[in-house]
Design a protein around this motif. Sequence first.
Motif, mmCIF file in Angstrom:
data_model
loop_
_atom_site.group_PDB
_atom_site.id
_atom_site.type_symbol
_atom_site.label_atom_id
_atom_site.label_comp_id
_atom_site.label_asym_id
_atom_site.label_seq_id
_atom_site.Cartn_x
_atom_site.Cartn_y
_atom_site.Cartn_z
ATOM 1 N N ASN A 143 0.826 -1.220 0.000
ATOM 2 C CA ASN A 143 0.000 0.000 0.000
ATOM 3 C C ASN A 143 0.852 1.259 0.000
ATOM 4 O OD1 ASN A 143 -3.011 -0.095 0.129
ATOM 5 N ND2 ASN A 143 -2.510 -1.753 1.537
ATOM 6 N N LYS A 183 2.465 1.584 -3.369
ATOM 7 C CA LYS A 183 1.425 1.962 -4.346
ATOM 8 C C LYS A 183 1.140 3.462 -4.251
ATOM 9 C CE LYS A 183 -3.391 0.836 -5.305
ATOM 10 N NZ LYS A 183 -4.157 1.609 -4.332
ATOM 11 N N ASN A 184 1.055 3.970 -3.031
ATOM 12 C CA ASN A 184 0.860 5.419 -2.855
ATOM 13 C C ASN A 184 2.019 6.199 -3.455
ATOM 14 O OD1 ASN A 184 -1.592 5.327 -1.539
ATOM 15 N ND2 ASN A 184 -0.701 5.368 0.518
ATOM 16 N N GLU A 195 1.726 6.251 -7.132
ATOM 17 C CA GLU A 195 0.644 7.148 -7.562
ATOM 18 C C GLU A 195 1.021 8.629 -7.439
ATOM 19 O OE1 GLU A 195 -2.950 3.996 -6.517
ATOM 20 O OE2 GLU A 195 -2.467 5.579 -5.082
ATOM 21 N N LYS A 251 -7.325 11.684 -3.724
ATOM 22 C CA LYS A 251 -7.201 11.208 -5.111
ATOM 23 C C LYS A 251 -8.552 11.031 -5.761
ATOM 24 C CE LYS A 251 -3.214 8.645 -3.755
ATOM 25 N NZ LYS A 251 -2.717 7.339 -3.381
ATOM 26 N N GLY A 311 -6.329 2.540 2.275
ATOM 27 C CA GLY A 311 -4.978 1.974 2.301
ATOM 28 C C GLY A 311 -4.204 2.231 3.580
HETATM 29 MG MG LIG Z 1 -3.399 4.301 -1.128
#
Ligand SMILES: [Mg+2]
Length: 216
Positions: A122, A125-126, A129, A175, A182
């Motif tokens: 997580n 992934k952040n 992003e 987002k 998350g």
């Molecule tokens: Mg996240």
Amino acid sequence: MTENFDKNKGEAMAFFAHEIKNPLAVIKANVQLIELDDDGRNKKSFQAIYYEIENINLLINEAMKKAENTIIEKTSFSIIDVVRKVFDKYSRIYEREFVIDNECKYAVISGKENLIESVFENIVKNAVEATEANDEIKAEIHKRYNKIAVTISDTGKGISDGDIERAGELFYSTKKGGSGVGLFMCKRIIDQNGGRIKIGKNKPKGTKVTVELNIK
Ligand SMILES: [Mg+2]
Ligand SMILES: Nc1ncnc2c1ncn2[C@@H]1O[C@H](COP(=O)(O)OP(=O)(O)OP(=O)(O)O)[C@@H](O)[C@H]1O
């Protein structure tokens, strides 16, 4: 004690859920057979029955997933291997520079490895992003006394003071299409493991997230 209790409860739940699924499948098959002899007068009733059977199936699947989470065993494992695994996975998909800068070569922690892996997944992934191709995502691993600190930093768009405060609140997301679940889950898992998560600004740019855990 709590650990065993959770495990037994999880197993009982999984068994129970599984045992409802089988008779339910038999009920559905028999209703379908009966429907073959129907001239269409009872169509609505049959539809209602199938609809409810599907609902029960969905509930059972959810209960089984929960049970699965409860019975994941605690083990001892290398935290560095977990971070490496997540980086390998993401570097195959995203064009970022993934760097591991580990001060210590080996640190074993005790916990539910799948859950700890999903924490780092997580966080990474952040970071993905928040960054673009050629940005850097770095893991720094430091050992201090009986604690290990894993910092995942990125050179992305950064995080405001307000978002540092609120990140990790359930459903808090900045987002488009983000669910804000998350980091909440990450904090819960790390909390249950006796550790903590800190979010801050990375210098000169980007964000850093530190996961602190006790070494076994
Ligand atoms: Mg996240
Ligand atoms: N590396 C990062 N850089 C910038 N902002 C971040 C970073 N990590 C977290 N955040 C901020 O924290 C918020 C919460 O993150 P969290 O992972 O909980 O939710 P999300 O990513 O928005 O949604 P999801 O539930 O899909 O993970 C993000 O919306 C973002 O504003």
